[in-house]
Scaffold this active site. Structure first.
Site, PDB file in Angstrom:
ATOM      1  N   SER A  23       0.836  -1.214   0.000  1.00  0.00           N
ATOM      2  CA  SER A  23       0.000   0.000   0.000  1.00  0.00           C
ATOM      3  C   SER A  23       0.867   1.260   0.000  1.00  0.00           C
ATOM      4  O   SER A  23       0.330   2.368  -0.056  1.00  0.00           O
ATOM      5  CB  SER A  23      -0.940  -0.006   1.209  1.00  0.00           C
ATOM      6  OG  SER A  23      -0.228  -0.185   2.407  1.00  0.00           O
ATOM      7  N   ASN A 110      -2.437  -2.831  12.968  1.00  0.00           N
ATOM      8  CA  ASN A 110      -3.899  -2.700  12.861  1.00  0.00           C
ATOM      9  C   ASN A 110      -4.443  -1.501  13.628  1.00  0.00           C
ATOM     10  O   ASN A 110      -5.283  -0.757  13.120  1.00  0.00           O
ATOM     11  CB  ASN A 110      -4.577  -3.990  13.327  1.00  0.00           C
ATOM     12  CG  ASN A 110      -4.194  -5.166  12.452  1.00  0.00           C
ATOM     13  OD1 ASN A 110      -3.581  -4.976  11.401  1.00  0.00           O
ATOM     14  ND2 ASN A 110      -4.525  -6.366  12.876  1.00  0.00           N
ATOM     15  N   HIS A 156     -40.026  21.156 -13.288  1.00  0.00           N
ATOM     16  CA  HIS A 156     -39.957  20.340 -14.515  1.00  0.00           C
ATOM     17  C   HIS A 156     -39.139  21.047 -15.605  1.00  0.00           C
ATOM     18  O   HIS A 156     -39.354  20.813 -16.786  1.00  0.00           O
ATOM     19  CB  HIS A 156     -41.344  20.002 -15.079  1.00  0.00           C
ATOM     20  CG  HIS A 156     -42.313  19.512 -14.045  1.00  0.00           C
ATOM     21  ND1 HIS A 156     -42.495  18.183 -13.747  1.00  0.00           N
ATOM     22  CD2 HIS A 156     -43.133  20.202 -13.193  1.00  0.00           C
ATOM     23  CE1 HIS A 156     -43.395  18.055 -12.776  1.00  0.00           C
ATOM     24  NE2 HIS A 156     -43.783  19.261 -12.418  1.00  0.00           N
ATOM     25  N   SER A 277     -12.130  26.438 -27.052  1.00  0.00           N
ATOM     26  CA  SER A 277     -12.114  25.246 -27.893  1.00  0.00           C
ATOM     27  C   SER A 277     -10.901  25.309 -28.809  1.00  0.00           C
ATOM     28  O   SER A 277     -10.511  26.390 -29.262  1.00  0.00           O
ATOM     29  CB  SER A 277     -13.398  25.204 -28.727  1.00  0.00           C
ATOM     30  OG  SER A 277     -13.197  24.477 -29.908  1.00  0.00           O
ATOM     31  N   LYS A 283     -15.933  29.693 -28.802  1.00  0.00           N
ATOM     32  CA  LYS A 283     -16.406  28.959 -27.630  1.00  0.00           C
ATOM     33  C   LYS A 283     -15.819  29.449 -26.309  1.00  0.00           C
ATOM     34  O   LYS A 283     -14.662  29.822 -26.230  1.00  0.00           O
ATOM     35  CB  LYS A 283     -16.087  27.461 -27.755  1.00  0.00           C
ATOM     36  CG  LYS A 283     -16.823  26.731 -28.837  1.00  0.00           C
ATOM     37  CD  LYS A 283     -18.299  26.532 -28.579  1.00  0.00           C
ATOM     38  CE  LYS A 283     -18.597  25.598 -27.441  1.00  0.00           C
ATOM     39  NZ  LYS A 283     -18.401  24.188 -27.787  1.00  0.00           N
ATOM     40  N   GLU A 290     -18.562  21.679 -15.340  1.00  0.00           N
ATOM     41  CA  GLU A 290     -18.814  20.332 -15.869  1.00  0.00           C
ATOM     42  C   GLU A 290     -18.000  19.289 -15.119  1.00  0.00           C
ATOM     43  O   GLU A 290     -18.466  18.182 -14.847  1.00  0.00           O
ATOM     44  CB  GLU A 290     -18.477  20.270 -17.354  1.00  0.00           C
ATOM     45  CG  GLU A 290     -19.432  21.071 -18.218  1.00  0.00           C
ATOM     46  CD  GLU A 290     -18.931  21.171 -19.649  1.00  0.00           C
ATOM     47  OE1 GLU A 290     -19.276  20.311 -20.457  1.00  0.00           O
ATOM     48  OE2 GLU A 290     -18.163  22.111 -19.949  1.00  0.00           O
ATOM     49  N   GLN A 322      -7.334  -2.655   3.608  1.00  0.00           N
ATOM     50  CA  GLN A 322      -6.338  -1.772   2.984  1.00  0.00           C
ATOM     51  C   GLN A 322      -6.969  -1.000   1.815  1.00  0.00           C
ATOM     52  O   GLN A 322      -6.474   0.035   1.402  1.00  0.00           O
ATOM     53  CB  GLN A 322      -5.151  -2.614   2.496  1.00  0.00           C
ATOM     54  CG  GLN A 322      -4.031  -1.817   1.884  1.00  0.00           C
ATOM     55  CD  GLN A 322      -2.759  -2.643   1.773  1.00  0.00           C
ATOM     56  OE1 GLN A 322      -2.104  -2.903   2.775  1.00  0.00           O
ATOM     57  NE2 GLN A 322      -2.427  -3.076   0.569  1.00  0.00           N
TER      58      GLN A 322
HETATM   59  N1  ARG Z   1      -1.283  -1.581   5.089  1.00  0.00           N
HETATM   60  C1  ARG Z   1      -2.262  -2.122   5.978  1.00  0.00           C
HETATM   61  C2  ARG Z   1      -3.595  -1.470   5.689  1.00  0.00           C
HETATM   62  O1  ARG Z   1      -3.595  -0.427   5.151  1.00  0.00           O
HETATM   63  C3  ARG Z   1      -1.904  -1.828   7.384  1.00  0.00           C
HETATM   64  C4  ARG Z   1      -2.396  -2.841   8.354  1.00  0.00           C
HETATM   65  C5  ARG Z   1      -1.799  -4.152   8.030  1.00  0.00           C
HETATM   66  N2  ARG Z   1      -2.004  -5.119   9.009  1.00  0.00           N
HETATM   67  C6  ARG Z   1      -1.719  -6.409   8.812  1.00  0.00           C
HETATM   68  N3  ARG Z   1      -1.915  -7.184   9.783  1.00  0.00           N
HETATM   69  N4  ARG Z   1      -1.323  -6.846   7.653  1.00  0.00           N
HETATM   70  O2  ARG Z   1      -4.628  -2.015   5.978  1.00  0.00           O
END
Ligand code: ARG
Length: 464
Positions: A23, A110, A156, A277, A283, A290, A322
């Site tokens: 990640s 975690n 409407h 444009s 334009k 948008e 994640q």
């Molecule tokens: N990169 C993980 C996430 O974003 C962090 C937590 C990972 N924990 C684990 N036990 N693999 O969720």
């Protein structure tokens, strides 16, 4: 290089597997929050004498060095270390040696990631709230100049009744007010510390969760360690609030786009918020409006995406979680950008009062005035409606409007109609008389604007 969790493994994943797992390409956005969380954690370990003062000070100094490097964008990350947490732990050990390995005492990634997300979102939500304030101020500034500017109100997308342009603009003020209140309310649930929940079950170390929560400026901490590491509802709530806010902005975007067409011609957007444009020299395209309308799609998608990730997910942490990050970052960025664009567009747009006036002068949006006039003289409204309907049909056949119908003609439809009808039919009079609370009458609109101003905190910015 070996993995920080490599002990029970006999071989490493291949690089492409690491890439799939990692990640770090996106969670590096949390670097400052992660370092702050670590500093608070180590201060707590020191206070609770889980680490010696010397060890803790060494680690904190190392984390502060990394913090400075992060601010200067000097940190180098690697997918081998998977995420921001392990990358920073590795960098810390490189910086201060083996004692850096004590950082992770009594915590898990975690509770760490959940803490990062809470910290991050708390800040961004506050920023978004103040951007909403600014946009509301912009709306009030325009509304204040256009209380007596009249446009057709639509239902409407057909002309319905004339209204004050300020009334129309202020409608968005109130939508934004509710968006802001929802975001403010959500802060209660964002302002919670998961730190100290460990992997899922708490920890055997004598930690002090209140202390680390306080160090991080959190108002409270989770009561249940499983909940602390499994909860992503604070993110879903934000994504939902963001989706609703963008939905509101997309409606204003659509109106700006329509109003700046040749066909409507009610406003002109400033050059700085439009584009040309490459082929058609004449334009002037409302691209920014948008884009806000279009980007509402991805913000809605981010909400559905995280709801779907969490659906049916067993407790506690699963790697699925994640997937909570990219959508959240994207919604923060999109909502922030869209609010800034709208703030600029609203403040700089040119209101074409004459076009608006012409529009209400030559249409049937005053037909209700005539029906109300007859009803006020005692005719049941349903009969009044029928008579006016016939009169409108007559006008369409004669190619003129209600204001052009001669009195003798009116009398053929109803003897109750007198000379005073012509002043009643004027759009200005029609708006002015709608003085019921919250209506478009000028007095009511001025009252709304005043109320809006006071909600913005006596608006220092407003009166300049
Ligand atoms: N990169 C993980 C996430 O974003 C962090 C937590 C990972 N924990 C684990 N036990 N693999 O969720």
């Amino acid at each position: 290089m070996s993995k920080l969790w490599g002990g029970r493994f006999t071989k490493k994943p291949e690089e492409w597997v690491d890439e799939f797992n990692a990640s770090i390409p996106f969670d590096q956005e949390l670097v400052l929050e992660d370092l702050e969380g670590s500093i608070a954690h180590v201060s707590m370990l020191k206070k609770c004498q889980i680490l010696s003062g010397k060890e803790a000070d060494q680690i904190i100094q190392g984390l502060e060095v990394l913090y400075q490097k992060a601010v200067n964008q000097e940190l180098q990350y690697s997918v081998e270390y998977e995420d921001i947490h392990l990358n920073l732990e590795k960098l810390l050990i490189d910086e201060i040696g083996e004692v850096g390995g004590k950082l992770h005492t009594g915590r898990s990634r975690n509770d760490q990631i959940a803490t990062d997300m809470h910290l991050f979102l708390k800040r961004r939500v506050k920023e978004i709230i103040s951007l909403i304030d600014e946009l509301q101020e912009g709306i009030i500034l325009q509304a204040d100049n256009h209380v007596e500017t009249i446009i057709p109100g639509y239902t409407h997308l057909q002309r319905a009744q004339p209204i004050s342009f300020a009334h129309h603009l202020m409608c968005y003020f109130w939508m934004l007010q509710r968006d802001k209140e929802r975001l403010k309310d959500s802060l209660k649930r964002i302002d919670l510390s998961p730190l100290g929940a460990g992997a899922l079950a708490g920890t055997t170390f004598p930690i002090d969760r209140a202390y680390s929560a306080e160090q991080l400026g959190f108002g409270a901490y989770y009561e249940n360690s499983l909940d602390a590491v499994s909860d992503r509802d604070f993110i879903i709530e934000f994504l939902s609030n963001g989706a609703l806010l963008m939905t509101h902005l997309s409606r204003l975007a659509e109106e700006f786009i329509l109003w700046s067409t040749e066909e409507f011609g009610f406003i002109e957007l400033d050059d700085s918020f439009t584009t040309g444009s490459s082929i058609m020299p004449q334009k002037k395209n409302p691209d920014m409006a948008e884009l806000v309308r279009g980007k509402t799609g991805r913000v809605n998608g981010n909400l559905i995406s995280l709801l779907t990730v969490l659906k049916g997910l067993p407790l506690a942490y699963n790697k699925d979680m994640q997937e909570d990050k990219e959508g959240m970052f994207d919604t923060v960025k999109t909502v922030t950008g869209s609010l800034k664009i709208f703030n600029g567009m609203v403040r700089t747009m040119k209101v074409k009062e004459k076009r608006m006036k012409d529009a209400v002068s030559n249409d049937f949006s005053n037909a209700t005035e005539l029906a109300d006039y007859l009803a006020a003289k005692g005719l049941p409204f349903r009969q009044a409606h029928e008579i006016v309907g016939k009169l409108v049909l007559h006008c369409i056949q004669e190619k003129y409007y209600l204001k052009d119908v001669p009195l003798h003609q009116y009398k053929e439809y109803s003897a109750l109609i007198e000379e005073d009808i012509y002043s009643i039919l004027l759009p200005y009079a029609a708006v002015e008389r709608r003085n019921s609370y919250g209506g478009t009458g000028f007095q009511q609109v001025r009252h709304q604007i005043e109320k809006g101003r006071s909600l913005l905190g006596e608006g220092q910015l407003i009166n300049q």
